[in-house]
Write an enzyme that holds these catalytic residues in place. Structure first.
Site, PDB file in Angstrom:
ATOM      1  N   GLY A  98       0.829  -1.205   0.000  1.00 52.45           N
ATOM      2  CA  GLY A  98       0.000   0.000   0.000  1.00 52.45           C
ATOM      3  C   GLY A  98       0.852   1.238   0.000  1.00 52.45           C
ATOM      4  N   GLU A 111      -4.129   0.676  11.086  1.00 56.82           N
ATOM      5  CA  GLU A 111      -2.686   0.628  10.852  1.00 56.82           C
ATOM      6  C   GLU A 111      -1.914   1.113  12.083  1.00 56.82           C
ATOM      7  OE1 GLU A 111      -1.601   2.656   7.276  1.00 56.82           O
ATOM      8  OE2 GLU A 111       0.553   2.561   7.702  1.00 56.82           O
ATOM      9  N   ARG A 158      24.915 -12.604  33.588  1.00 57.09           N
ATOM     10  CA  ARG A 158      26.173 -11.864  33.428  1.00 57.09           C
ATOM     11  C   ARG A 158      26.741 -11.491  34.787  1.00 57.09           C
ATOM     12  NH1 ARG A 158      30.741 -10.239  31.113  1.00 57.09           N
ATOM     13  NH2 ARG A 158      30.992  -7.998  30.759  1.00 57.09           N
ATOM     14  N   LEU A 195      22.171  -2.055  29.291  1.00 59.55           N
ATOM     15  CA  LEU A 195      22.458  -3.085  30.304  1.00 59.55           C
ATOM     16  C   LEU A 195      23.217  -4.275  29.708  1.00 59.55           C
ATOM     17  CD1 LEU A 195      19.194  -3.027  32.442  1.00 59.55           C
ATOM     18  CD2 LEU A 195      21.483  -2.326  33.158  1.00 59.55           C
ATOM     19  N   HIS A 196      23.190  -4.414  28.393  1.00 54.63           N
ATOM     20  CA  HIS A 196      23.968  -5.483  27.748  1.00 54.63           C
ATOM     21  C   HIS A 196      25.419  -5.044  27.506  1.00 54.63           C
ATOM     22  CE1 HIS A 196      20.192  -7.562  26.852  1.00 54.63           C
ATOM     23  NE2 HIS A 196      20.878  -8.563  26.387  1.00 54.63           N
ATOM     24  N   GLY A 197      25.741  -3.759  27.744  1.00 53.89           N
ATOM     25  CA  GLY A 197      27.094  -3.279  27.460  1.00 53.89           C
ATOM     26  C   GLY A 197      27.412  -3.441  25.979  1.00 53.89           C
ATOM     27  N   GLY A 217       2.766   7.377   9.576  1.00 56.82           N
ATOM     28  CA  GLY A 217       2.603   8.762  10.048  1.00 56.82           C
ATOM     29  C   GLY A 217       3.608   8.979  11.169  1.00 56.82           C
ATOM     30  N   THR A 218       4.480   9.974  11.015  1.00 59.03           N
ATOM     31  CA  THR A 218       5.516  10.181  12.049  1.00 59.03           C
ATOM     32  C   THR A 218       4.854  10.560  13.378  1.00 59.03           C
ATOM     33  OG1 THR A 218       5.778  12.536  11.566  1.00 59.03           O
ATOM     34  CG2 THR A 218       7.178  11.022  10.310  1.00 59.03           C
TER      35      THR A 218
END
Ligand SMILES: Cc1cc2nc3c(=O)[nH]c(=O)nc-3n(C[C@H](O)[C@H](O)[C@H](O)COP(=O)(O)OP(=O)(O)OC[C@H]3O[C@@H](n4cnc5c(N)ncnc54)[C@H](O)[C@@H]3O)c2cc1C
Length: 375
Positions: free
Chosen positions: A126, A240, A266, A335-337, A362-363
Protein backbone atom coordinates in the site's frame (compact mmCIF):
# COMPACT_ATOMS: atom_id res chain seq x y z
CA UNK A 1 7.32 -11.63 45.85
CA UNK A 2 4.50 -13.30 43.86
CA UNK A 3 4.78 -12.81 40.05
CA UNK A 4 2.67 -10.16 38.35
CA UNK A 5 -0.25 -12.04 36.87
CA UNK A 6 -1.94 -10.13 34.14
CA UNK A 7 -3.54 -11.38 30.97
CA UNK A 8 -4.99 -9.16 28.29
CA UNK A 9 -8.79 -9.12 28.68
CA UNK A 10 -9.32 -9.71 24.95
CA UNK A 11 -7.61 -13.12 25.10
CA UNK A 12 -10.18 -15.92 24.96
CA UNK A 13 -9.45 -19.67 25.16
CA UNK A 14 -9.66 -19.89 21.41
CA UNK A 15 -7.31 -16.94 20.90
CA UNK A 16 -4.86 -18.51 23.38
CA UNK A 17 -4.80 -21.72 21.31
CA UNK A 18 -4.33 -19.66 18.14
CA UNK A 19 -1.37 -17.91 19.80
CA UNK A 20 0.33 -21.26 20.47
CA UNK A 21 -0.12 -22.30 16.84
CA UNK A 22 1.24 -18.98 15.56
CA UNK A 23 4.20 -19.06 17.97
CA UNK A 24 5.19 -22.58 16.94
CA UNK A 25 4.74 -21.77 13.27
CA UNK A 26 7.01 -18.72 13.50
CA UNK A 27 9.69 -20.62 15.44
CA UNK A 28 9.70 -23.47 12.92
CA UNK A 29 9.18 -21.68 9.64
CA UNK A 30 10.50 -18.13 10.01
CA UNK A 31 13.11 -17.89 12.78
CA UNK A 32 15.63 -20.29 11.16
CA UNK A 33 15.65 -18.15 7.98
CA UNK A 34 16.10 -14.74 9.58
CA UNK A 35 19.83 -14.32 8.89
CA UNK A 36 19.30 -15.17 5.21
CA UNK A 37 16.27 -12.87 4.91
CA UNK A 38 18.30 -10.02 6.40
CA UNK A 39 21.15 -10.68 3.99
CA UNK A 40 18.91 -10.72 0.91
CA UNK A 41 16.85 -7.76 2.26
CA UNK A 42 13.55 -9.56 1.86
CA UNK A 43 11.49 -12.51 3.02
CA UNK A 44 11.06 -15.53 0.76
CA UNK A 45 7.92 -15.40 -1.40
CA UNK A 46 6.93 -18.80 0.00
CA UNK A 47 6.78 -17.29 3.49
CA UNK A 48 3.45 -15.78 2.44
CA UNK A 49 1.95 -19.04 1.17
CA UNK A 50 3.15 -20.92 4.25
CA UNK A 51 1.67 -18.28 6.55
CA UNK A 52 -1.54 -18.26 4.53
CA UNK A 53 -1.91 -22.01 4.95
CA UNK A 54 -2.41 -21.59 8.72
CA UNK A 55 -4.65 -18.46 8.48
CA UNK A 56 -1.90 -16.22 9.74
CA UNK A 57 -2.25 -13.65 6.96
CA UNK A 58 -5.84 -12.42 7.19
CA UNK A 59 -6.98 -13.87 10.52
CA UNK A 60 -9.61 -11.19 11.09
CA UNK A 61 -11.18 -11.38 7.63
CA UNK A 62 -14.40 -13.32 7.17
CA UNK A 63 -14.05 -16.93 5.94
CA UNK A 64 -16.50 -15.98 3.20
CA UNK A 65 -13.48 -14.25 1.57
CA UNK A 66 -10.95 -16.93 2.54
CA UNK A 67 -9.85 -15.25 5.78
CA UNK A 68 -9.47 -16.85 9.19
CA UNK A 69 -12.93 -15.74 10.29
CA UNK A 70 -11.62 -14.38 13.60
CA UNK A 71 -11.62 -10.97 15.22
CA UNK A 72 -8.96 -8.30 15.57
CA UNK A 73 -7.75 -10.25 18.63
CA UNK A 74 -6.38 -12.88 16.22
CA UNK A 75 -4.52 -10.24 14.20
CA UNK A 76 -3.18 -8.73 17.43
CA UNK A 77 -1.78 -12.14 18.38
CA UNK A 78 -0.03 -12.48 15.00
CA UNK A 79 1.50 -9.01 15.33
CA UNK A 80 2.65 -9.73 18.90
CA UNK A 81 4.17 -13.10 18.10
CA UNK A 82 6.07 -11.79 15.06
CA UNK A 83 7.40 -8.89 17.12
CA UNK A 84 8.42 -11.17 20.01
CA UNK A 85 10.31 -13.45 17.64
CA UNK A 86 11.98 -10.41 16.01
CA UNK A 87 10.56 -11.46 12.65
CA UNK A 88 9.64 -8.61 10.34
CA UNK A 89 7.75 -9.73 7.30
CA UNK A 90 4.87 -7.97 5.62
CA UNK A 91 1.93 -9.78 7.25
CA UNK A 92 0.75 -6.55 8.80
CA UNK A 93 0.71 -4.70 5.46
CA UNK A 94 -1.11 -7.66 3.87
CA UNK A 95 -3.84 -7.32 6.47
CA UNK A 96 -4.02 -3.53 6.19
CA UNK A 97 -4.49 -3.72 2.40
CA UNK A 98 -7.15 -6.42 2.85
CA UNK A 99 -9.07 -4.11 5.18
CA UNK A 100 -9.11 -1.35 2.55
CA UNK A 101 -10.69 -3.87 0.17
CA UNK A 102 -13.16 -5.00 2.82
CA UNK A 103 -14.17 -1.46 3.68
CA UNK A 104 -14.37 0.09 0.21
CA UNK A 105 -14.10 -2.66 -2.42
CA UNK A 106 -16.99 -3.81 -4.56
CA UNK A 107 -18.22 -7.36 -4.01
CA UNK A 108 -16.43 -8.36 -7.21
CA UNK A 109 -13.13 -6.83 -6.03
CA UNK A 110 -13.38 -8.57 -2.65
CA UNK A 111 -14.06 -11.97 -4.23
CA UNK A 112 -11.28 -11.50 -6.75
CA UNK A 113 -8.47 -10.39 -4.41
CA UNK A 114 -9.18 -11.38 -0.82
CA UNK A 115 -9.06 -15.20 -1.17
CA UNK A 116 -5.64 -15.24 -2.91
CA UNK A 117 -4.38 -12.69 -0.38
CA UNK A 118 -5.58 -14.88 2.50
CA UNK A 119 -3.65 -17.90 1.21
CA UNK A 120 -0.58 -15.81 0.38
CA UNK A 121 -0.65 -16.33 -3.39
CA UNK A 122 -1.27 -12.62 -3.83
CA UNK A 123 0.88 -10.22 -1.80
CA UNK A 124 -0.47 -6.77 -1.05
CA UNK A 125 1.34 -3.45 -0.70
CA UNK A 126 0.00 0.00 0.00
CA UNK A 127 1.08 3.56 -0.57
CA UNK A 128 0.18 6.55 1.54
CA UNK A 129 -0.50 10.15 0.48
CA UNK A 130 2.92 11.41 1.57
CA UNK A 131 4.13 13.90 -1.07
CA UNK A 132 1.78 12.35 -3.59
CA UNK A 133 3.01 12.89 -7.15
CA UNK A 134 1.66 9.80 -8.91
CA UNK A 135 -1.05 10.70 -11.37
CA UNK A 136 -3.83 8.55 -12.89
CA UNK A 137 -5.46 9.91 -16.05
CA UNK A 138 -8.72 8.38 -17.24
CA UNK A 139 -8.55 6.99 -20.79
CA UNK A 140 -11.73 5.16 -21.80
CA UNK A 141 -12.13 2.06 -19.63
CA UNK A 142 -8.67 2.47 -18.13
CA UNK A 143 -6.54 4.69 -15.97
CA UNK A 144 -3.07 5.53 -17.21
CA UNK A 145 -0.71 5.88 -14.24
CA UNK A 146 2.58 7.76 -14.21
CA UNK A 147 4.91 8.38 -11.30
CA UNK A 148 6.79 6.56 -8.58
CA UNK A 149 6.44 5.65 -4.91
CA UNK A 150 9.23 5.09 -2.45
CA UNK A 151 9.52 3.16 0.83
CA UNK A 152 6.90 0.56 -0.10
CA UNK A 153 6.84 -2.43 2.23
CA UNK A 154 6.19 -5.73 0.38
CA UNK A 155 6.96 -3.92 -2.89
CA UNK A 156 9.19 -6.76 -4.09
CA UNK A 157 6.57 -9.52 -4.03
CA UNK A 158 3.48 -7.32 -4.39
CA UNK A 159 0.92 -8.64 -6.85
CA UNK A 160 -1.60 -6.02 -5.77
CA UNK A 161 -0.67 -2.44 -4.92
CA UNK A 162 -3.31 -0.28 -3.33
CA UNK A 163 -2.01 2.93 -4.81
CA UNK A 164 -2.78 6.50 -3.77
CA UNK A 165 -2.92 8.64 -6.91
CA UNK A 166 -4.09 12.03 -8.04
CA UNK A 167 -7.06 11.50 -10.32
CA UNK A 168 -7.70 15.22 -10.51
CA UNK A 169 -4.37 17.07 -10.38
CA UNK A 170 -6.19 20.43 -10.47
CA UNK A 171 -8.35 19.77 -7.39
CA UNK A 172 -6.90 21.39 -4.28
CA UNK A 173 -6.13 19.35 -1.15
CA UNK A 174 -7.55 15.90 -0.58
CA UNK A 175 -10.40 16.04 -3.08
CA UNK A 176 -8.34 15.05 -6.14
CA UNK A 177 -6.96 11.84 -4.59
CA UNK A 178 -8.14 8.29 -5.18
CA UNK A 179 -7.06 4.75 -4.40
CA UNK A 180 -6.57 2.41 -7.34
CA UNK A 181 -5.70 -1.30 -7.05
CA UNK A 182 -2.89 -2.14 -9.42
CA UNK A 183 -2.44 -5.82 -10.37
CA UNK A 184 1.25 -5.96 -11.11
CA UNK A 185 1.69 -9.36 -12.81
CA UNK A 186 3.06 -8.89 -16.34
CA UNK A 187 2.02 -5.25 -16.20
CA UNK A 188 3.65 -3.15 -18.92
CA UNK A 189 5.38 -0.03 -17.62
CA UNK A 190 5.55 -1.25 -14.01
CA UNK A 191 8.95 -1.70 -12.37
CA UNK A 192 10.16 -2.51 -8.86
CA UNK A 193 13.49 -1.13 -7.65
CA UNK A 194 15.92 -3.26 -5.63
CA UNK A 195 15.02 -3.59 -1.93
CA UNK A 196 16.43 -0.53 -0.19
CA UNK A 197 19.18 -1.20 2.38
CA UNK A 198 17.93 -0.16 5.84
CA UNK A 199 19.46 0.10 9.29
CA UNK A 200 16.87 -2.31 10.73
CA UNK A 201 14.15 -4.70 9.62
CA UNK A 202 16.42 -5.89 6.84
CA UNK A 203 14.45 -9.12 6.43
CA UNK A 204 11.40 -7.18 5.27
CA UNK A 205 11.69 -5.52 1.89
CA UNK A 206 11.14 -1.82 1.34
CA UNK A 207 11.16 -0.84 -2.33
CA UNK A 208 10.64 1.92 -4.79
CA UNK A 209 7.89 1.35 -7.37
CA UNK A 210 7.85 2.97 -10.82
CA UNK A 211 4.82 3.49 -13.05
CA UNK A 212 5.42 4.50 -16.64
CA UNK A 213 2.13 4.88 -18.55
CA UNK A 214 0.78 1.84 -16.71
CA UNK A 215 -2.75 0.94 -17.85
CA UNK A 216 -5.15 -0.28 -15.17
CA UNK A 217 -8.85 -1.08 -15.71
CA UNK A 218 -11.08 1.74 -14.43
CA UNK A 219 -12.96 -0.96 -12.51
CA UNK A 220 -9.94 -1.19 -10.17
CA UNK A 221 -10.80 2.14 -8.56
CA UNK A 222 -11.56 1.55 -4.89
CA UNK A 223 -15.00 2.93 -4.16
CA UNK A 224 -17.63 3.98 -6.62
CA UNK A 225 -16.40 7.49 -7.41
CA UNK A 226 -13.05 9.26 -7.75
CA UNK A 227 -11.75 11.70 -5.15
CA UNK A 228 -12.38 9.59 -2.05
CA UNK A 229 -8.81 8.37 -1.46
CA UNK A 230 -7.93 10.76 1.35
CA UNK A 231 -11.12 10.02 3.27
CA UNK A 232 -10.71 6.27 2.76
CA UNK A 233 -7.22 6.48 4.22
CA UNK A 234 -8.36 8.56 7.18
CA UNK A 235 -10.94 5.88 7.88
CA UNK A 236 -8.42 3.03 7.86
CA UNK A 237 -5.46 4.64 9.63
CA UNK A 238 -6.75 3.63 13.04
CA UNK A 239 -6.22 -0.04 12.10
CA UNK A 240 -2.69 0.63 10.85
CA UNK A 241 -1.65 2.76 13.83
CA UNK A 242 -3.01 0.30 16.34
CA UNK A 243 -1.10 -2.48 14.55
CA UNK A 244 2.16 -0.54 14.95
CA UNK A 245 1.40 0.07 18.64
CA UNK A 246 0.78 -3.65 19.22
CA UNK A 247 4.16 -4.63 17.79
CA UNK A 248 5.81 -1.88 19.86
CA UNK A 249 4.39 -3.14 23.15
CA UNK A 250 5.29 -6.76 22.38
CA UNK A 251 8.83 -5.71 21.48
CA UNK A 252 9.25 -3.77 24.74
CA UNK A 253 8.00 -6.76 26.74
CA UNK A 254 10.34 -9.13 24.94
CA UNK A 255 13.31 -6.76 25.37
CA UNK A 256 12.60 -6.69 29.08
CA UNK A 257 12.39 -10.50 29.29
CA UNK A 258 15.65 -10.97 27.34
CA UNK A 259 17.46 -8.38 29.44
CA UNK A 260 16.20 -9.73 32.75
CA UNK A 261 17.64 -13.14 31.80
CA UNK A 262 20.88 -11.53 30.64
CA UNK A 263 21.54 -9.53 33.82
CA UNK A 264 20.95 -12.65 35.91
CA UNK A 265 23.57 -14.56 33.89
CA UNK A 266 26.17 -11.86 33.43
CA UNK A 267 28.69 -11.53 36.24
CA UNK A 268 30.78 -8.38 36.70
CA UNK A 269 33.55 -8.24 39.34
CA UNK A 270 32.22 -11.50 40.77
CA UNK A 271 28.70 -10.17 41.16
CA UNK A 272 25.67 -10.90 38.96
CA UNK A 273 24.69 -7.75 37.07
CA UNK A 274 21.20 -7.88 38.57
CA UNK A 275 22.71 -7.40 42.04
CA UNK A 276 23.83 -3.88 41.14
CA UNK A 277 21.25 -1.41 42.35
CA UNK A 278 21.31 0.57 39.10
CA UNK A 279 20.33 -2.55 37.13
CA UNK A 280 17.36 -3.21 39.37
CA UNK A 281 16.23 0.44 39.29
CA UNK A 282 16.47 0.62 35.51
CA UNK A 283 14.60 -2.65 34.99
CA UNK A 284 11.97 -1.79 37.61
CA UNK A 285 11.29 1.47 35.76
CA UNK A 286 11.17 -0.30 32.38
CA UNK A 287 8.87 -2.99 33.72
CA UNK A 288 6.49 -0.37 35.10
CA UNK A 289 6.49 1.57 31.83
CA UNK A 290 5.98 -1.60 29.78
CA UNK A 291 3.02 -2.52 31.97
CA UNK A 292 1.46 0.95 31.69
CA UNK A 293 1.85 0.59 27.93
CA UNK A 294 0.27 -2.87 27.96
CA UNK A 295 -2.79 -1.74 29.90
CA UNK A 296 -3.33 1.27 27.61
CA UNK A 297 -2.86 -0.93 24.55
CA UNK A 298 -5.29 -3.54 25.83
CA UNK A 299 -7.86 -0.83 26.34
CA UNK A 300 -7.32 0.31 22.73
CA UNK A 301 -7.58 -3.26 21.38
CA UNK A 302 -10.72 -3.90 23.39
CA UNK A 303 -12.29 -0.69 22.09
CA UNK A 304 -11.23 -1.46 18.53
CA UNK A 305 -12.84 -4.91 18.67
CA UNK A 306 -16.04 -3.24 19.87
CA UNK A 307 -15.82 -0.64 17.07
CA UNK A 308 -15.23 2.16 19.57
CA UNK A 309 -11.60 3.22 19.07
CA UNK A 310 -11.40 6.83 17.87
CA UNK A 311 -8.56 8.07 15.61
CA UNK A 312 -7.16 10.42 18.27
CA UNK A 313 -6.68 7.63 20.80
CA UNK A 314 -5.15 5.45 18.06
CA UNK A 315 -2.70 8.30 17.33
CA UNK A 316 -1.89 8.51 21.08
CA UNK A 317 -1.25 4.77 21.14
CA UNK A 318 0.98 4.89 18.06
CA UNK A 319 2.94 7.88 19.34
CA UNK A 320 3.37 7.00 23.02
CA UNK A 321 3.75 3.25 22.79
CA UNK A 322 6.41 3.44 20.06
CA UNK A 323 8.36 6.06 22.04
CA UNK A 324 8.00 3.89 25.14
CA UNK A 325 9.28 0.87 23.22
CA UNK A 326 12.32 2.74 21.92
CA UNK A 327 13.13 4.07 25.42
CA UNK A 328 12.87 0.62 27.00
CA UNK A 329 14.85 -1.13 24.29
CA UNK A 330 17.56 1.52 24.53
CA UNK A 331 17.86 1.00 28.31
CA UNK A 332 18.08 -2.74 27.68
CA UNK A 333 20.88 -2.26 25.15
CA UNK A 334 22.78 -0.26 27.77
CA UNK A 335 22.46 -3.08 30.30
CA UNK A 336 23.97 -5.48 27.75
CA UNK A 337 27.09 -3.28 27.46
CA UNK A 338 29.13 -3.88 24.28
CA UNK A 339 27.22 -7.06 23.51
CA UNK A 340 24.10 -4.93 23.18
CA UNK A 341 25.68 -3.30 20.14
CA UNK A 342 26.53 -6.57 18.40
CA UNK A 343 24.01 -7.48 15.73
CA UNK A 344 24.15 -11.17 16.61
CA UNK A 345 22.43 -10.24 19.89
CA UNK A 346 18.62 -10.00 19.61
CA UNK A 347 18.54 -6.84 21.73
CA UNK A 348 20.77 -5.03 19.22
CA UNK A 349 18.47 -6.01 16.37
CA UNK A 350 15.41 -4.94 18.35
CA UNK A 351 17.02 -1.55 18.87
CA UNK A 352 17.58 -1.07 15.14
CA UNK A 353 14.25 -2.65 14.17
CA UNK A 354 12.17 -0.53 16.56
CA UNK A 355 13.40 2.87 15.51
CA UNK A 356 11.23 3.08 12.41
CA UNK A 357 8.05 2.67 14.49
CA UNK A 358 8.36 6.37 15.32
CA UNK A 359 8.63 7.25 11.63
CA UNK A 360 6.24 5.14 9.56
CA UNK A 361 2.45 4.97 9.59
CA UNK A 362 2.60 8.76 10.05
CA UNK A 363 5.52 10.18 12.05
CA UNK A 364 5.05 10.73 15.77
CA UNK A 365 5.16 14.48 15.15
CA UNK A 366 2.13 14.09 12.90
CA UNK A 367 0.46 11.95 15.61
CA UNK A 368 0.93 14.83 18.07
CA UNK A 369 -0.56 17.26 15.54
CA UNK A 370 -3.62 15.00 15.24
CA UNK A 371 -3.94 14.74 19.00
CA UNK A 372 -3.55 18.51 19.32
CA UNK A 373 -6.46 19.09 16.91
CA UNK A 374 -8.69 17.47 19.52
CA UNK A 375 -7.67 19.86 22.30
C1 LIG B 1 10.91 0.93 6.62
C2 LIG B 1 9.84 1.81 6.06
C3 LIG B 1 8.71 1.22 5.52
C4 LIG B 1 7.70 2.02 4.97
N1 LIG B 1 6.62 1.42 4.38
C5 LIG B 1 5.73 2.20 3.74
C6 LIG B 1 4.65 1.61 2.99
O1 LIG B 1 4.50 0.39 2.93
N2 LIG B 1 3.81 2.43 2.33
C7 LIG B 1 3.97 3.78 2.36
O2 LIG B 1 3.18 4.48 1.73
N3 LIG B 1 4.94 4.36 3.06
C8 LIG B 1 5.83 3.60 3.73
N4 LIG B 1 6.88 4.20 4.40
C9 LIG B 1 6.99 5.65 4.36
C10 LIG B 1 6.67 6.32 5.67
O3 LIG B 1 5.31 6.23 5.95
C11 LIG B 1 7.23 7.73 5.63
O4 LIG B 1 8.63 7.63 5.61
C12 LIG B 1 6.75 8.58 6.78
O5 LIG B 1 5.37 8.83 6.68
C13 LIG B 1 7.47 9.91 6.86
O6 LIG B 1 7.45 10.56 5.63
P1 LIG B 1 8.80 11.11 5.00
O7 LIG B 1 9.78 9.98 4.97
O8 LIG B 1 8.47 11.77 3.72
O9 LIG B 1 9.34 12.16 6.05
P2 LIG B 1 9.01 13.72 6.10
O10 LIG B 1 7.54 13.92 5.95
O11 LIG B 1 9.93 14.42 5.15
O12 LIG B 1 9.42 14.07 7.59
C14 LIG B 1 10.69 14.60 7.98
C15 LIG B 1 10.52 15.18 9.38
O13 LIG B 1 9.62 16.30 9.30
C16 LIG B 1 8.63 16.14 10.27
N5 LIG B 1 7.37 16.72 9.84
C17 LIG B 1 6.73 16.52 8.65
N6 LIG B 1 5.57 17.19 8.63
C18 LIG B 1 5.47 17.85 9.81
C19 LIG B 1 4.50 18.70 10.41
N7 LIG B 1 3.39 19.00 9.77
N8 LIG B 1 4.74 19.16 11.66
C20 LIG B 1 5.85 18.87 12.32
N9 LIG B 1 6.82 18.05 11.81
C21 LIG B 1 6.62 17.55 10.58
C22 LIG B 1 8.48 14.63 10.43
O14 LIG B 1 7.83 14.31 11.65
C23 LIG B 1 9.93 14.19 10.38
O15 LIG B 1 10.50 14.35 11.63
C24 LIG B 1 7.86 3.42 4.99
C25 LIG B 1 9.00 4.00 5.55
C26 LIG B 1 9.98 3.21 6.07
C27 LIG B 1 11.21 3.88 6.64
Amino acid sequence: MPPVTYESPWITDEVRIFRNTVRQFIQTNFVPHQARWREQHHADAEAFTKAGAISLLLPDVSDEYGGGGGTFAHEAVVLEELARAGVHFGASVQCIVAHYLLAFGSEEQKRRWLPPMACGELVGAGSDLQGIKTVARRDGDHYVIDGSKTFITNGLHAGLVCLAVKTDPKAAGPRGMSLICVETKDLAGYRVGKPLPKVGRQGQDTCELFFDAVRVPAANLLGTVEGKGFFQMMDQLTYERLSVAIAAVATAEEALAITTRYVKDRTISGQPLIDYQNTRMVLAKCKTEAHIGRVFLDNCIDRFIKGQLDPVTAAMAKYWLTENDCRIVDECVQLHGGYGYMSEYPIARMWADSRVERIFAGTNEIMKELIAWSL
